[in-house]
Design a protein around this motif. Structure first.
Motif, PDB file in Angstrom:
ATOM      1  N   CYS A 247       0.825  -1.220   0.000  1.00  0.00           N
ATOM      2  CA  CYS A 247       0.000   0.000   0.000  1.00  0.00           C
ATOM      3  C   CYS A 247       0.855   1.265   0.000  1.00  0.00           C
ATOM      4  N   ARG A 284      -4.789  -1.362   8.094  1.00  0.00           N
ATOM      5  CA  ARG A 284      -5.431  -1.599   6.797  1.00  0.00           C
ATOM      6  C   ARG A 284      -4.422  -2.153   5.787  1.00  0.00           C
ATOM      7  N   ASN A 288      -4.584  -5.705   3.861  1.00  0.00           N
ATOM      8  CA  ASN A 288      -4.485  -5.815   2.404  1.00  0.00           C
ATOM      9  C   ASN A 288      -3.383  -6.788   1.996  1.00  0.00           C
ATOM     10  N   TRP A 291      -4.534 -10.252   2.534  1.00  0.00           N
ATOM     11  CA  TRP A 291      -5.555 -10.606   1.534  1.00  0.00           C
ATOM     12  C   TRP A 291      -4.894 -10.982   0.205  1.00  0.00           C
ATOM     13  N   TYR A 292      -3.941 -10.171  -0.236  1.00  0.00           N
ATOM     14  CA  TYR A 292      -3.251 -10.466  -1.492  1.00  0.00           C
ATOM     15  C   TYR A 292      -2.514 -11.800  -1.414  1.00  0.00           C
TER      16      TYR A 292
END
Length: 312
Positions: A247, A284, A288, A291-292
């Motif tokens: 991110c 966050r 992420n 999740w990836y």
């Protein structure tokens, strides 16, 4: 019926009286009101840290129920920070519509206010317009964001325009601080963070706009579709700091507000805003990254970190 109407009228009359008294009190005692709002703001960084344990329901992690269209929700919730800041910076008395025409703003104040307005103009208008798609956002998140943005916009604007002006925005010789090394450093860091943020937003926008082309060119590109928002599809982003962290747009935003804190040194609203940004964006980013890794498996580079290159 008569009793019901009478009760309703009495409640409304009492509400209006108390509202008028509250407005009068805040106008006469705004410094005290400002301090009370600051106490509320203190709890937001602590609350946002909870997203290390509870995933905030927006974007790819949204819930099906009580969600608003993404672009509308984003524009609506984030506009409160822009509008509240502009209103609070220029008005003479809180809850009035009178512009402070006798105020003389220093160069430092103009630069700081401009940074806020530019950041949120990009965030509210340009980002919303350019984003190919924004996943629906849960109504609870929208309401929390509105409440926070109003408080945060107010305290930062009033600190810059009034409460921090005499004690912190002048040096020991009574000179405007915009030429001091610390202020210049803060401005530089803020601009670097903004460029990082915008550049990596652009990479994401381009990736989404060219998603169909990229998938037809390479069978090795895996596409994940959000079941809660079929129009939201995801591939592994690459380029720039995406090669190192999941991110970089979050990383850039944190860098921005570090620069803002340095430029507004001793601004408690700015420090709390930075703490809230870190408490919100760091969990966050980790979510992420996880999740990836889960969705893309071995295709996702194992050496990528969440939000700080080579570190975490």
């Amino acid at each position: 019926m008569f009793l019901s109407d009478f009760t309703s009228d009495s409640l409304m009359k009492n509400f209006l009286i108390q509202t008028k008294e509250f407005v009068t009190w805040t106008q006469q005692n705004e410094r005290e009101f400002f301090e009370e709002v600051m106490k509320i703001n203190f709890f937001f960084p602590l609350a946002f840290l909870g997203t290390f344990f509870i995933i905030a329901p927006y974007g790819k992690f949204q819930w099906n129920s009580l969600s608003l269209p993404g672009k509308f929700a984003w524009f609506f919730q984030e506009s409160f920070s822009l509008i509240t800041f502009i209103y609070s910076f220029f008005i003479k008395d809180l809850f009035s519509i009178t512009i402070s025409t006798d105020a003389t703003y220093t160069t430092t104040q103009i630069i700081l206010a401009s940074f806020w307005i530019i950041h949120y103009t990009n965030r509210v208008i340009i980002h919303t317009y350019r984003a190919p798609n924004i996943a629906p956002i849960n109504l609870l998140i929208v309401l929390i964001a509105i409440f926070y943005n109003i408080l945060n916009g107010y305290v930062n604007a009033r600190w810059i325009s009034i409460f921090g002006r005499d004690n912190y925005l002048y040096d020991e010789n009574g000179q405007d601080i915009y030429k001091t090394p610390r202020f210049i450093l803060g401005v530089f860091i803020f601009l670097v963070g903004m460029m990082i943020n915008i550049h990596h937003d652009n990479i994401l926008f381009s990736l989404r706009n060219n998603l169909d082309k990229s998938t037809t060119k390479s069978e090795s590109v895996k596409v994940i579709t959000n079941p809660n928002s079929p129009s939201s599809r995801y591939v592994i982003p690459n380029g720039g700091l995406f090669n190192y962290i999941a991110c970089p747009h979050y990383f850039g935003e944190i860098i921005e507000w570090i620069g803002f804190v340095i430029a507004t040194w001793y601004s408690y609203p700015a420090v709390l805003f930075l703490m809230a940004a870190i408490a919100n964006l760091v969990p966050r980013a980790k979510t992420n990254l996880d999740w990836y890794r889960e969705k893309f498996g071995d295709m996702y580079p194992k050496n990528r970190k969440a939000i700080v290159p080579f570190v975490w």
